[in-house]
Write a protein that holds these residues in place. Sequence first.
Motif, mmCIF file in Angstrom:
data_model
loop_
_atom_site.group_PDB
_atom_site.id
_atom_site.type_symbol
_atom_site.label_atom_id
_atom_site.label_comp_id
_atom_site.label_asym_id
_atom_site.label_seq_id
_atom_site.Cartn_x
_atom_site.Cartn_y
_atom_site.Cartn_z
ATOM 1 N N GLY A 98 40.695 50.939 25.998
ATOM 2 C CA GLY A 98 40.693 51.325 27.408
ATOM 3 C C GLY A 98 40.987 50.147 28.317
ATOM 4 N N SER A 99 41.093 50.413 29.585
ATOM 5 C CA SER A 99 41.416 49.392 30.567
ATOM 6 C C SER A 99 40.518 48.156 30.420
ATOM 7 C CB SER A 99 41.239 49.963 31.975
ATOM 8 O OG SER A 99 41.339 48.910 32.909
ATOM 9 N N GLN A 100 41.152 46.991 30.267
ATOM 10 C CA GLN A 100 40.407 45.741 30.079
ATOM 11 C C GLN A 100 40.184 45.023 31.411
ATOM 12 O OE1 GLN A 100 43.330 44.834 26.710
ATOM 13 N NE2 GLN A 100 41.615 43.534 26.167
ATOM 14 N N ARG A 101 40.162 45.796 32.475
ATOM 15 C CA ARG A 101 40.025 45.251 33.815
ATOM 16 C C ARG A 101 38.826 44.307 33.953
ATOM 17 N NH1 ARG A 101 39.781 49.175 39.069
ATOM 18 N NH2 ARG A 101 39.629 47.552 40.667
ATOM 19 N N ARG A 102 37.721 44.712 33.350
ATOM 20 C CA ARG A 102 36.514 43.901 33.514
ATOM 21 C C ARG A 102 36.689 42.500 32.916
ATOM 22 N NH1 ARG A 102 30.485 45.347 31.504
ATOM 23 N NH2 ARG A 102 29.624 43.287 31.909
ATOM 24 N N GLU A 103 37.412 42.418 31.817
ATOM 25 C CA GLU A 103 37.645 41.118 31.178
ATOM 26 C C GLU A 103 38.386 40.143 32.086
ATOM 27 O OE1 GLU A 103 38.887 42.770 27.120
ATOM 28 O OE2 GLU A 103 39.298 40.622 26.960
ATOM 29 N N LEU A 104 39.145 40.677 33.041
ATOM 30 C CA LEU A 104 39.893 39.799 33.952
ATOM 31 C C LEU A 104 38.949 38.974 34.811
ATOM 32 C CD1 LEU A 104 42.656 42.302 35.162
ATOM 33 C CD2 LEU A 104 43.033 40.301 33.707
ATOM 34 N N LEU A 134 47.745 44.273 37.211
ATOM 35 C CA LEU A 134 48.834 43.425 36.715
ATOM 36 C C LEU A 134 49.531 42.712 37.878
ATOM 37 C CD1 LEU A 134 50.708 42.545 34.335
ATOM 38 C CD2 LEU A 134 52.164 44.479 34.955
ATOM 39 N N ILE A 135 49.766 43.466 38.944
ATOM 40 C CA ILE A 135 50.489 42.909 40.088
ATOM 41 C C ILE A 135 49.789 41.673 40.646
ATOM 42 C CG2 ILE A 135 51.167 43.383 42.494
ATOM 43 C CD1 ILE A 135 51.688 46.313 41.587
ATOM 44 N N LYS A 136 48.444 41.704 40.657
ATOM 45 C CA LYS A 136 47.771 40.582 41.311
ATOM 46 C C LYS A 136 47.101 39.586 40.360
ATOM 47 C CE LYS A 136 43.788 43.365 42.280
ATOM 48 N NZ LYS A 136 43.076 44.261 43.067
ATOM 49 N N SER A 137 47.320 39.746 39.032
ATOM 50 C CA SER A 137 46.658 38.817 38.107
ATOM 51 C C SER A 137 47.617 37.746 37.610
ATOM 52 C CB SER A 137 46.104 39.565 36.897
ATOM 53 O OG SER A 137 45.191 40.534 37.294
ATOM 54 N N PRO A 138 47.119 36.500 37.490
ATOM 55 C CA PRO A 138 47.965 35.473 36.882
ATOM 56 C C PRO A 138 48.235 35.830 35.422
ATOM 57 C CG PRO A 138 45.761 34.618 37.375
ATOM 58 C CD PRO A 138 45.811 36.015 37.894
ATOM 59 N N ILE A 139 49.425 35.495 34.946
ATOM 60 C CA ILE A 139 49.846 35.931 33.618
ATOM 61 C C ILE A 139 48.927 35.384 32.513
ATOM 62 C CG2 ILE A 139 51.532 34.156 32.974
ATOM 63 C CD1 ILE A 139 52.416 37.833 32.933
ATOM 64 N N ASP A 140 48.333 34.222 32.743
ATOM 65 C CA ASP A 140 47.430 33.678 31.715
ATOM 66 C C ASP A 140 46.227 34.571 31.478
ATOM 67 O OD1 ASP A 140 48.923 31.563 30.993
ATOM 68 O OD2 ASP A 140 47.907 30.095 32.295
ATOM 69 N N LEU A 183 56.192 40.513 33.247
ATOM 70 C CA LEU A 183 55.284 40.578 32.098
ATOM 71 C C LEU A 183 56.073 40.616 30.791
ATOM 72 C CD1 LEU A 183 52.321 41.070 31.022
ATOM 73 C CD2 LEU A 183 52.870 43.507 31.111
ATOM 74 N N VAL A 184 57.077 41.495 30.744
ATOM 75 C CA VAL A 184 57.895 41.637 29.536
ATOM 76 C C VAL A 184 58.516 40.291 29.160
ATOM 77 C CG1 VAL A 184 60.032 42.662 28.614
ATOM 78 C CG2 VAL A 184 58.401 44.080 29.875
ATOM 79 N N ARG A 185 58.972 39.560 30.180
ATOM 80 C CA ARG A 185 59.654 38.285 29.939
ATOM 81 C C ARG A 185 58.718 37.250 29.322
ATOM 82 N NH1 ARG A 185 62.292 38.066 34.727
ATOM 83 N NH2 ARG A 185 60.611 36.856 35.620
ATOM 84 N N ILE A 186 57.457 37.278 29.739
ATOM 85 C CA ILE A 186 56.558 36.185 29.386
ATOM 86 C C ILE A 186 55.579 36.487 28.255
ATOM 87 C CG2 ILE A 186 54.827 34.600 30.346
ATOM 88 C CD1 ILE A 186 56.112 35.040 33.062
ATOM 89 N N ILE A 187 55.153 37.735 28.109
ATOM 90 C CA ILE A 187 53.963 38.004 27.295
ATOM 91 C C ILE A 187 54.184 37.875 25.786
ATOM 92 C CG2 ILE A 187 54.168 40.540 27.113
ATOM 93 C CD1 ILE A 187 50.905 38.751 28.043
ATOM 94 N N GLY A 188 55.399 38.158 25.305
ATOM 95 C CA GLY A 188 55.671 37.928 23.875
ATOM 96 C C GLY A 188 55.188 39.024 22.940
#
Length: 343
Positions: A98-104, A134-140, A183-188
């Motif tokens: 499920g949504s891992q929002r809390r982990e962010l 996704l829109i507002k989170s840093p990719i790391d 995201l597609v470009r960076i996440i691997g």
Amino acid sequence: TRLFEQRKRDHIRIALDPRSQTLGQNGLDSVELIHEALPNLNFKEVDISTSFVFNKTSVSLSSPIFISSMTAGHENGHQINEALARLSDSRQILMGVGSQRRELVDTSAAEEWSRVRKQAPKARLIGNIGIAQLIKSPIDSVRRLVDSTEALGLFVHVNPLQEALQPEGTTDFKNSLEAIENLVRIIGVPVIVKEVGCGFSVETLKRLDSTGVFAVDVSGKGGTHWGRVEAYRSEEDQVLHKVGQTFANWGVSTTQAMLNAKEARVSYEVWASGGVRNGLDAAKLIALGAVKVGLAKPFLEAALKGDRALEELLQKLELELKIALFCTGSKNLAELSRGKVLS
Ligand code: FNR
């Protein structure tokens, strides 16, 4: 955090209520597979196995059926996820968490996955994040969601109706396509965009083709409906309750979304979910072009009963799918996807 826990608990309880289901609206009643009275096959040789292939890795799967994303990051969900992950591990099927929002925002929430991994080292997990996050989170921080679950890929859920009906909803969807492309470009790992029960239009499916996504899970109307779930979450006298009911049948059916994908001639894989309730539903969707087929609510119900109920559910789904292959004269999934449906 408390609000988040409460919301997740409510979602599980309300999703199980039949009023949250758009029963009969998945469109599959009007899809007919072509019966073959003389299949040139031995039933024992009918093969429903498949794989998840990305870059140069290939992960074998016993069937195209997967557990659709449901829960993460709340106390009551742990047992559910552990049971689902054990099934994914022992029976080699994909499982969306499920949504891992809390982990962010709370990295300790990732501890859930170390417990899951102890019991299910080979579970084929796929992570999950909402488009608004996704829109507002840093990719790391997004990458950490994949790392913590040791995920094979990442689902990005897009759910405008649900967010609009939540008092605490995140409703800024601007620049979604750019965020997905980035995201597609960076996440691997493979990125799979999914709805949560309202499906996709031809136009949106076309727009996603330029982002490089690995797949889109159309997750259309016909099963769990978030207009309904969010309506029943609020008190009867509240405005959101009434507005939710107005949108109780909103969305593109799972069947129509599959037809839309065909019309859009997309280059990514198309997956299907939303109101899939048996292996024949799954077979029809594969005949319409889906390469993986997900179920959420049925797996949730079984997980609450325990491992045995989960085993039985999967056994039933796979047997039904196999019979559909046999009776259409399809030896494997590729054959089922070629000309076995009346249209
Ligand atoms: C969901 N779903 C979901 N999807 C997602 O991408 N992230 C999530 O966190 C959740 N959470 C969630 C909780 C519960 C309790 C349910 C039942 C569902 C949506 C799910 O993955 C699926 O797209 C829809 O539920 C449609 O499938 P069913 O339920 O009709 O089989």
